[in-house]
Write a protein that holds these residues in place. Structure first.
Motif, PDB file in Angstrom:
ATOM      1  N   ALA A  45       4.539  21.728  -7.054  1.00 38.10           N
ATOM      2  CA  ALA A  45       2.984  21.446  -6.848  1.00 38.10           C
ATOM      3  C   ALA A  45       2.479  21.740  -5.637  1.00 38.10           C
ATOM      4  CB  ALA A  45       2.518  20.337  -7.416  1.00 38.10           C
ATOM      5  N   PRO A  46       1.902  22.795  -5.081  1.00 40.37           N
ATOM      6  CA  PRO A  46       1.594  22.840  -3.740  1.00 40.37           C
ATOM      7  C   PRO A  46       0.396  22.006  -3.405  1.00 40.37           C
ATOM      8  CG  PRO A  46       0.580  24.578  -5.047  1.00 40.37           C
ATOM      9  CD  PRO A  46       1.428  23.917  -5.984  1.00 40.37           C
ATOM     10  N   ASP A  47       0.527  21.824  -1.848  1.00 39.21           N
ATOM     11  CA  ASP A  47      -0.716  21.023  -1.204  1.00 39.21           C
ATOM     12  C   ASP A  47      -2.107  22.188  -1.352  1.00 39.21           C
ATOM     13  OD1 ASP A  47       1.004  18.966  -0.763  1.00 39.21           O
ATOM     14  OD2 ASP A  47       0.922  19.170   1.190  1.00 39.21           O
ATOM     15  N   ARG A  48      -3.128  21.573  -1.384  1.00 40.67           N
ATOM     16  CA  ARG A  48      -4.512  22.426  -1.578  1.00 40.67           C
ATOM     17  C   ARG A  48      -4.456  23.479  -0.328  1.00 40.67           C
ATOM     18  NH1 ARG A  48      -8.756  22.004  -4.652  1.00 40.67           N
ATOM     19  NH2 ARG A  48      -8.473  20.372  -6.499  1.00 40.67           N
ATOM     20  N   ASP A  49      -4.033  22.899   0.808  1.00 35.32           N
ATOM     21  CA  ASP A  49      -4.245  23.585   1.975  1.00 35.32           C
ATOM     22  C   ASP A  49      -3.102  24.314   2.487  1.00 35.32           C
ATOM     23  OD1 ASP A  49      -2.508  21.607   2.704  1.00 35.32           O
ATOM     24  OD2 ASP A  49      -3.773  21.102   4.458  1.00 35.32           O
ATOM     25  N   GLY A  50      -2.047  24.467   1.589  1.00 30.55           N
ATOM     26  CA  GLY A  50      -0.842  25.186   1.967  1.00 30.55           C
ATOM     27  C   GLY A  50       0.002  24.714   3.096  1.00 30.55           C
ATOM     28  N   SER A  51      -0.150  23.508   3.420  1.00 34.51           N
ATOM     29  CA  SER A  51       0.593  22.807   4.289  1.00 34.51           C
ATOM     30  C   SER A  51       1.839  22.260   3.999  1.00 34.51           C
ATOM     31  CB  SER A  51       0.021  21.863   5.048  1.00 34.51           C
ATOM     32  OG  SER A  51      -0.182  20.684   4.155  1.00 34.51           O
ATOM     33  N   GLY A  52       2.386  22.272   2.709  1.00 33.36           N
ATOM     34  CA  GLY A  52       3.318  21.579   1.956  1.00 33.36           C
ATOM     35  C   GLY A  52       3.164  21.833   0.432  1.00 33.36           C
ATOM     36  N   VAL A  53       4.457  21.556  -0.116  1.00 26.95           N
ATOM     37  CA  VAL A  53       4.732  21.496  -1.333  1.00 26.95           C
ATOM     38  C   VAL A  53       5.592  20.458  -1.984  1.00 26.95           C
ATOM     39  CG1 VAL A  53       6.875  23.022  -1.176  1.00 26.95           C
ATOM     40  CG2 VAL A  53       5.530  23.112  -3.325  1.00 26.95           C
ATOM     41  N   PHE A  54       5.191  19.776  -3.254  1.00 26.29           N
ATOM     42  CA  PHE A  54       5.843  18.832  -4.032  1.00 26.29           C
ATOM     43  C   PHE A  54       6.962  19.509  -4.890  1.00 26.29           C
ATOM     44  CE2 PHE A  54       2.115  16.614  -2.834  1.00 26.29           C
ATOM     45  CZ  PHE A  54       2.634  15.132  -2.469  1.00 26.29           C
ATOM     46  N   ILE A  55       8.263  19.261  -4.810  1.00 22.29           N
ATOM     47  CA  ILE A  55       9.204  20.092  -5.569  1.00 22.29           C
ATOM     48  C   ILE A  55       9.945  18.874  -6.377  1.00 22.29           C
ATOM     49  CG2 ILE A  55      11.373  21.125  -5.462  1.00 22.29           C
ATOM     50  CD1 ILE A  55      10.353  22.511  -3.058  1.00 22.29           C
ATOM     51  N   GLN A  56      10.259  19.022  -7.726  1.00 24.70           N
ATOM     52  CA  GLN A  56      10.867  18.122  -8.282  1.00 24.70           C
ATOM     53  C   GLN A  56      12.201  19.093  -8.835  1.00 24.70           C
ATOM     54  OE1 GLN A  56       9.636  17.442 -12.530  1.00 24.70           O
ATOM     55  NE2 GLN A  56      10.094  15.303 -12.248  1.00 24.70           N
ATOM     56  N   PHE A  76      -1.564  29.602  -4.840  1.00 23.63           N
ATOM     57  CA  PHE A  76      -1.931  30.536  -5.637  1.00 23.63           C
ATOM     58  C   PHE A  76      -0.612  31.001  -6.397  1.00 23.63           C
ATOM     59  CE2 PHE A  76      -5.087  31.067  -2.425  1.00 23.63           C
ATOM     60  CZ  PHE A  76      -6.142  30.179  -2.873  1.00 23.63           C
ATOM     61  N   ALA A  77       0.694  30.579  -5.971  1.00 22.06           N
ATOM     62  CA  ALA A  77       1.695  31.126  -6.364  1.00 22.06           C
ATOM     63  C   ALA A  77       2.156  30.555  -7.746  1.00 22.06           C
ATOM     64  CB  ALA A  77       2.787  30.918  -5.479  1.00 22.06           C
ATOM     65  N   PHE A  78       2.767  31.467  -8.763  1.00 19.28           N
ATOM     66  CA  PHE A  78       3.402  30.913 -10.015  1.00 19.28           C
ATOM     67  C   PHE A  78       4.545  30.775  -9.839  1.00 19.28           C
ATOM     68  CE2 PHE A  78      -0.218  33.600 -11.316  1.00 19.28           C
ATOM     69  CZ  PHE A  78      -0.880  32.901 -12.147  1.00 19.28           C
ATOM     70  N   ARG A  79       5.328  31.404  -8.922  1.00 18.17           N
ATOM     71  CA  ARG A  79       6.762  30.980  -8.351  1.00 18.17           C
ATOM     72  C   ARG A  79       7.113  31.077  -7.074  1.00 18.17           C
ATOM     73  NH1 ARG A  79       9.390  36.340 -11.203  1.00 18.17           N
ATOM     74  NH2 ARG A  79       8.267  37.779  -9.993  1.00 18.17           N
ATOM     75  N   ILE A  80       8.085  30.469  -6.563  1.00 16.23           N
ATOM     76  CA  ILE A  80       8.540  30.277  -5.245  1.00 16.23           C
ATOM     77  C   ILE A  80       9.850  30.687  -5.178  1.00 16.23           C
ATOM     78  CG2 ILE A  80       6.686  28.803  -4.427  1.00 16.23           C
ATOM     79  CD1 ILE A  80       8.838  26.587  -4.622  1.00 16.23           C
ATOM     80  N   GLY A  81      10.396  31.284  -4.234  1.00 16.24           N
ATOM     81  CA  GLY A  81      11.876  31.547  -4.088  1.00 16.24           C
ATOM     82  C   GLY A  81      12.354  30.836  -2.685  1.00 16.24           C
ATOM     83  N   PHE A  82      13.604  30.501  -2.557  1.00 14.71           N
ATOM     84  CA  PHE A  82      14.148  30.010  -1.526  1.00 14.71           C
ATOM     85  C   PHE A  82      15.219  30.789  -0.749  1.00 14.71           C
ATOM     86  CE2 PHE A  82      12.526  26.007  -3.072  1.00 14.71           C
ATOM     87  CZ  PHE A  82      12.555  26.361  -4.464  1.00 14.71           C
ATOM     88  N   GLN A  83      15.139  30.693   0.554  1.00 17.75           N
ATOM     89  CA  GLN A  83      16.228  31.304   1.396  1.00 17.75           C
ATOM     90  C   GLN A  83      16.840  30.237   2.241  1.00 17.75           C
ATOM     91  OE1 GLN A  83      14.543  34.312   4.056  1.00 17.75           O
ATOM     92  NE2 GLN A  83      16.577  35.261   4.429  1.00 17.75           N
TER      93      GLN A  83
END
Length: 142
Positions: A45-56, A76-83
């Motif tokens: 669940a991203p923060d509204r301003d794009g400064s962070g994200v909650f991950i479960q 606005f992302a439906f999915r995220i990736g990790f590098q």
């Protein structure tokens, strides 16, 4: 007499120290999220301003990830990736989250409560409070 008193006192203090330290780091401490590349992330669940994200993760633990700069496409992302660094399976400080065309470098990861609900966010916006993650208290003796 003082020797017999100091040995039980030392043993009691060591026993207390062993029971208070657990595998869970203290609230607000930097942590890493293991097994992110193995499909062990349930939701985000991203923060509204794009400064962070909650991950479960799969164990239903919540983490709040902050970035060095704003991640504009994250809300606005439906999915995220990790590098991860060195193709590790653990997400930690300095690694990258990919959202759309944005590459968002991680500045911190801390354990947190679940993200605020829409109602809570609306109330915070009306009161003028910025969205802040709440550190998760650490269980003693866990």
């Amino acid at each position: 007499m003082s020797r017999t008193f100091s040995v039980p006192l030392l043993a009691a203090s060591l026993l207390t120290a062993c029971t208070t330290t657990g595998d869970t780091p203290p609230a607000g401490a930097q942590v890493s999220i293991p097994f992110v590349t193995g499909g062990q992330i349930r939701t985000f669940a991203p923060d509204r301003d794009g400064s962070g994200v909650f991950i479960q993760n799969a164990r239903r633990d919540w983490f709040h990830v902050r970035f060095f700069t704003r991640c504009n496409e994250l809300p606005f992302a439906f999915r995220i990736g990790f590098q991860t660094f060195g193709n590790s399976s653990t997400l930690s400080r300095g690694d990258t989250i990919i959202a759309g065309r944005d590459r968002c470098r991680i500045s911190s990861i801390v354990r947190s409560d679940p993200p605020p609900s829409r109602r809570q966010r609306r109330q915070q916006e009306q009161q003028g409070e910025p969205e802040q993650p709440q550190p998760q208290p650490t269980p003693q003796g866990a």
